[in-house]
Design an enzyme around this catalytic site. Structure first.
Site, mmCIF file in Angstrom:
data_model
loop_
_atom_site.group_PDB
_atom_site.id
_atom_site.type_symbol
_atom_site.label_atom_id
_atom_site.label_comp_id
_atom_site.label_asym_id
_atom_site.label_seq_id
_atom_site.Cartn_x
_atom_site.Cartn_y
_atom_site.Cartn_z
ATOM 1 N N HIS A 55 31.734 44.630 36.784
ATOM 2 C CA HIS A 55 32.645 45.423 36.688
ATOM 3 C C HIS A 55 32.270 46.761 36.065
ATOM 4 C CE1 HIS A 55 35.745 42.414 37.422
ATOM 5 N NE2 HIS A 55 34.911 41.490 36.751
ATOM 6 N N LYS B 170 45.614 54.192 30.512
ATOM 7 C CA LYS B 170 44.544 53.386 30.609
ATOM 8 C C LYS B 170 43.735 53.683 29.453
ATOM 9 C CE LYS B 170 43.128 55.959 34.304
ATOM 10 N NZ LYS B 170 43.361 54.915 35.282
ATOM 11 N N ARG B 171 42.414 52.840 29.240
ATOM 12 C CA ARG B 171 41.673 52.993 27.840
ATOM 13 C C ARG B 171 41.378 54.437 27.821
ATOM 14 N NH1 ARG B 171 39.991 48.329 25.269
ATOM 15 N NH2 ARG B 171 39.194 50.042 23.768
ATOM 16 N N LYS C 185 36.768 58.725 31.710
ATOM 17 C CA LYS C 185 38.180 58.818 32.464
ATOM 18 C C LYS C 185 38.866 59.866 32.468
ATOM 19 C CE LYS C 185 38.892 53.574 31.800
ATOM 20 N NZ LYS C 185 39.016 53.033 33.043
ATOM 21 N N THR D 30 42.344 49.626 38.926
ATOM 22 C CA THR D 30 43.460 48.781 39.346
ATOM 23 C C THR D 30 44.789 49.449 39.012
ATOM 24 O OG1 THR D 30 43.272 47.348 37.113
ATOM 25 C CG2 THR D 30 42.430 46.513 39.390
ATOM 26 N N LYS E 211 48.504 49.919 41.210
ATOM 27 C CA LYS E 211 49.945 49.575 40.603
ATOM 28 C C LYS E 211 50.847 50.566 41.018
ATOM 29 C CE LYS E 211 47.675 46.669 37.372
ATOM 30 N NZ LYS E 211 46.798 46.704 36.012
HETATM 31 C C1 26Q Z 1 29.781 44.936 26.823
HETATM 32 C C2 26Q Z 1 28.843 44.834 26.093
HETATM 33 C C3 26Q Z 1 28.906 45.159 24.667
HETATM 34 C C4 26Q Z 1 30.276 45.169 24.327
HETATM 35 C C5 26Q Z 1 31.346 45.246 25.281
HETATM 36 C C6 26Q Z 1 30.921 45.210 26.427
HETATM 37 C C7 26Q Z 1 32.050 45.373 27.512
HETATM 38 C C8 26Q Z 1 33.449 44.993 27.248
HETATM 39 C C9 26Q Z 1 34.420 45.089 27.924
HETATM 40 C C10 26Q Z 1 31.782 45.594 28.825
HETATM 41 C C11 26Q Z 1 32.782 45.850 29.465
HETATM 42 C C12 26Q Z 1 34.148 45.613 29.397
HETATM 43 C C13 26Q Z 1 35.146 45.761 30.257
HETATM 44 C C14 26Q Z 1 35.203 46.340 31.386
HETATM 45 C C15 26Q Z 1 36.116 46.574 32.339
HETATM 46 O O1 26Q Z 1 37.292 46.526 32.001
HETATM 47 N N1 26Q Z 1 35.806 47.236 33.742
HETATM 48 C C16 26Q Z 1 36.947 47.572 34.409
HETATM 49 O O2 26Q Z 1 36.885 46.627 35.491
HETATM 50 C C17 26Q Z 1 38.228 46.575 36.462
HETATM 51 C C18 26Q Z 1 38.378 45.621 37.250
HETATM 52 O O3 26Q Z 1 37.268 45.307 38.004
HETATM 53 C C19 26Q Z 1 37.929 47.839 36.873
HETATM 54 O O4 26Q Z 1 38.899 48.419 37.623
HETATM 55 C C20 26Q Z 1 37.498 49.162 36.255
HETATM 56 O O5 26Q Z 1 37.138 50.386 36.981
HETATM 57 C C21 26Q Z 1 36.509 48.759 35.038
HETATM 58 O O6 26Q Z 1 36.403 49.781 34.383
#
Ligand code: 26Q
Length: 820
Positions: free
Chosen positions: A354, A542-543, A548, A650, A654
């Site tokens: 992702h 968004k976050r 972003k 996403t 929406k």
């Molecule tokens: C990894 C290592 C250490 C600590 C945290 C993490 C971590 C935590 C959360 C890495 C990634 C996430 C979340 C990622 C995420 O939400 N990605 C989003 O996924 C969506 C669904 O596929 C996409 O639409 C977004 O583009 C993408 O940013």
């Protein structure tokens, strides 16, 4: 007997009185809500039972979606909707003088996720059930969610998200199905003929499952989301003597164990924090796999056939330990040979990536890993050896390549490498993202096993994100083309013939206005700010993250404000800029961005001289429920990441299905949205991903060049630190430095001129009402391609090999009536 309004009312009163031992008139709102949930759960239970019986009887292949996050949003409305009971319930309650909407608002958003990946998992659960697919979720029942965001003096402050405080009536605790998960200890190797690995001196944690029903849309099918909670084993915490010291220790031990499912993404800047995160991941994986295999063995024959019966999907690398854990179970417990176990594992598991952000590619220090999971580490080592051996056979002598691909290298375990080595399918979440994975981030892996790589462009469920959250537009669509779109979103394309119809446009405009009124009311109530509902509602939710580029949006607003100040007669369409999003608690510049938005809001919102032509609102504690309020009311969808960074997005989907026009960069799924709606129905700007990647590779961008050549840029950048903002001169120094002194890594200044121009075009389009409404309608009409129903059918057919079910109970297969 079908559920009628009368029956519903009767059963509801009975439920309420039995639950609380009082007459309905003397129960609180919370009690009324709880009773309603309990009643809806009873209806779901009947279909749940039938679905489970069907799965047992047919032995059909099932898929399990493992995810560290499930951002479900409120469930009451969704479950009523999927059961076809919304109207019956609303009317039955109205007769009792109870407002369904008020009860719905009592529900806390389950804090089980943080962003895109978690919400995607929730959309997929909805689609799997709606499309009759035997698919279930596997997650953690965090006691506390990410955090509750409050804005104090313009700053984000984090508070405990105590989402379970008033209870959660949707899940069912299943203590009889608890399993044990083991941590630490050591592994003794016993060799008498066959090598045996004996895990000793470990610490046992009890994993207790809580099952949440996941209802399909009016099809009688109910799948399961299984959430695991960590508890101490009773026998381990019993006080051993009467001495209070022992009891004290027992309580401390209990706390330590429960910590595992206490909170999502514990702070991993400390060693203890890292250990906890790794424990969480293994806890989910081990508990989930044990319960799947227990069930499998009760029903099926040899484990060789596992891939014919079970598919396991991992949502990013957080659950990647499914690979070594499945190997452990097959080898240590089921006594299979390594090669056979490996074949089964790879055929069973598939993986979605992702993000390409380097800091999100998980790595674990070997020492830590070994200590927490000694047996799993041995298996990972053996996987690494086998994988490196196969690399060596293919690329003899190419040490650099092999060490770049190894699962363990330079003292770290590379989780993405483990995921690719141990699964049969690796997918990205939008076409561009998959290409970047194949040709950049995972190039070596793609060269080695191209057949594993594929794209599955994300989607969202139009049932929650249009039908439920936007009743006025949903009703208009249904009146225009019929209700099939709720089941099959590709029908939305039938709206194409109405996009220029002035009658349709008028209704659409009115429906959007109704939503804007609702949002404006909410904002007035919460922030005491009055909005002009005829202004352009422009949302960036968004976050909060540098890539972003909330900062780019802010710099444009500053420029617009400067223009208004220079020329108070400037004829612009009033704008309402809406922001929302959480910043990670240790991400300083993102937190400063929140303060930046609020500081500019303070200046702009209180400046009488601009006659309310700009308003800026930061919505506190952005979550699914707020998104459901903001998205239907928005005219403009801000999707402006630095190209190449947003894997898919996403939110963009929406917004489009709710008739908002995207202003966006050519990144992630924006590109596919542009291809679907056509260039004339989206506003794109900025560097392309290729251009961004070229600059990273060959250099050639210097933000000072932009600064020196564009007066507007000079002005707004200086305004960050010259006292223009009420926060003071030094608060946004980091932003200033990152833009000018640290090379503007995210190309904010580079894209500024193009963004301002795009914003001007957007405003011009908005002034032409008919043209604008045509754009809105085209976006809705083409949104079928971005439904998670489409995505999931692709996953089911191309990766998992699971088939839609016909529930042979006379109740299901697309029955259009409410629950029986
Ligand atoms: C990894 C290592 C250490 C600590 C945290 C993490 C971590 C935590 C959360 C890495 C990634 C996430 C979340 C990622 C995420 O939400 N990605 C989003 O996924 C969506 C669904 O596929 C996409 O639409 C977004 O583009 C993408 O940013």
């Amino acid at each position: 007997m079908p559920v009628t309004k009368e029956r519903f009312r009767q059963e509801y009163i009975t439920k309420l009185e039995l639950m609380y031992g009082d007459d309905a008139g003397h129960t609180s709102s919370l009690e009324k809500y709880n009773a309603l949930v309990s009643l809806v759960r009873d209806y779901l239970a009947q279909q749940w039972k039938k679905t489970r019986a069907h799965y047992r009887r047919t032995g059909t292949k099932q898929v399990y979606y493992f995810s560290i996050e499930f951002l479900l949003g409120r469930l009451l409305g969704a479950n009523l909707f999927n059961l076809g009971l919304t109207e019956i319930c609303r009317e039955a309650l109205a007769e009792l003088n109870i407002d369904l909407h008020e009860l719905e608002k009592i529900e806390e958003d389950p804090g089980l996720g943080n962003g895109g990946l978690g919400r995607l998992a929730a959309c997929y659960l909805d689609s799997m059930a709606a499309k009759n697919l035997p698919g279930h979720g596997m997650g953690i029942r965090y006691r506390y969610g990410l955090f509750e965001q409050r804005i104090i003096d313009g700053y984000q402050r984090e508070f405990t998200d105590d989402w379970l405080m008033d209870g959660f009536y949707w899940d069912i605790r299943k203590p009889a199905e608890a399993v044990e998960v083991r941590f630490g200890g050591r592994v003794r190797i016993k060799s008498n003929g066959k090598t045996q690995y004996i895990h000793e001196n470990y610490e046992t944690v009890l994993a207790v499952p809580y099952d949440v029903p996941v209802a399909g849309y009016r099809n009688g099918l109910v799948n399961t989301l299984r959430l695991w909670s960590a508890e101490a084993k009773l026998s381990d915490i019993a006080c051993h003597s009467d001495e209070s010291k022992d009891c004290q220790k027992a309580v401390e031990f209990n706390h330590a164990v429960e910590e595992i499912s206490n909170i999502l993404y514990p702070d991993d800047t400390t060693y203890e924090g890292k250990v906890l995160r790794l424990k969480q991941q293994y806890f989910l994986v081990s508990a989930g796999l044990q319960s799947i295999l227990r069930n499998y063995k009760e029903q099926n024959g040899h484990l060789k056939e596992l891939p014919q019966k079970i598919a396991i999907h991992i949502n990013d690398t957080h659950p990647v330990l499914t690979i070594p854990e499945l190997m452990r179970i097959l080898i240590d417990e089921e006594k299979l040979e390594w090669d056979e176990a490996w074949k089964i594992t790879v055929e069973t598991i598939s993986y979605t990536n992702h993000t390409i952000l380097p800091e999100a590619l998980e790595k674990w220090p070997v020492d830590l890993f070994k200590q927490v999971l000694p047996r799993i580490y041995m298996i990972v080592e053996e996987i690494n050896e086998g994988f490196c051996r196969s690399l060596w056979e293919r690329y003899p002598g190419e040490w650099d390549r092999i060490s770049a691909m190894a699962v363990i290298s330079y003292g770290q375990v590379h989780m993405a490498h483990l995921a690719i080595a141990g699964s049969h399918s690796v997918n990205g979440v939008a076409a561009l993202h998959t290409e970047i994975l194949k040709h950049k981030v995972m190039r070596l892996f793609y060269e080695f096993s191209p057949e594993k790589f594929n794209n599955k462009t994300n989607g969202v469920t139009q049932r929650r994100w249009l039908a439920q959250c936007n009743p006025p537009v949903a009703a208009l669509i249904t009146d225009t083309i019929g209700a099939e779109w709720i089941e099959s979103p590709q029908h939305l394309i039938k709206l194409k013939q109405y996009v220029e119809d002035s009658g349709f446009q008028q209704y659409l405009s009115r429906a959007k206005l109704q939503n804007k009124v609702m949002l404006a009311k909410y904002i007035k109530g919460k922030y005491d700010i009055s909005l002009d509902i005829n202004s352009i509602f422009d949302a960036h939710i968004k976050r909060i993250h540098a890539y972003k580029r909330q900062t780019l949006n802010i710099l444009h607003i500053m420029d617009l404000y400067n223009r208004l100040k220079d020329n108070p007669l400037l004829d612009i369409t009033p704008r309402t800029f809406i922001f929302g999003g959480k910043a990670a608690s240790n991400y300083h510049i993102a937190k400063a961005t929140i303060k930046l938005i609020n500081s500019l809001a303070q200046t702009v919102n209180n400046d009488k001289s601009i006659h309310d032509k700009i308003k800026i609102i930061f919505m506190e504690n952005y979550n699914v429920s707020l998104a459901e309020l903001i998205i239907p009311a928005s005219d403009v969808s801000e999707q402006i990441p630095t190209a190449s960074y947003e894997a898919s997005g996403t939110g963009n989907m929406k917004f489009m299905m709710n008739g908002a026009v995207t202003i966006g960069t050519l990144d992630g799924a924006n590109i596919e949205i542009k291809n679907a709606v056509g260039e004339e129905n989206i506003i794109v700007f900025g560097l392309t991903a290729d251009e961004v990647l070229q600059y990273y590779r060959y250099g050639g961008y210097n933000p000072w060049d932009v600064y020196n050549s564009d007066q507007r840029v000079r002005t707004v950048v200086e305004q960050l630190i010259n006292g223009f903002l009420p926060a003071g001169k030094e608060v946004f120094r980091d932003h200033y430095d990152s833009l000018l002194h640290q090379g503007d890594h995210f190309f904010v200044l580079k894209d500024f001129a193009s963004y301002v121009q795009a914003q001007n075009i957007l405003e011009e389009r908005f002034r032409n009402k008919a043209r604008w409404l045509k754009m809105c309608a085209c976006n809705i009409a083409h949104s079928g391609a971005f439904s998670s129903d489409r995505t999931f059918s692709e996953y089911a057919a191309e990766i998992w090999g699971v088939r839609p079910q016909r529930l042979g109970n006379g109740n299901g297969n697309r029955s259009t009536g409410p629950v029986n």
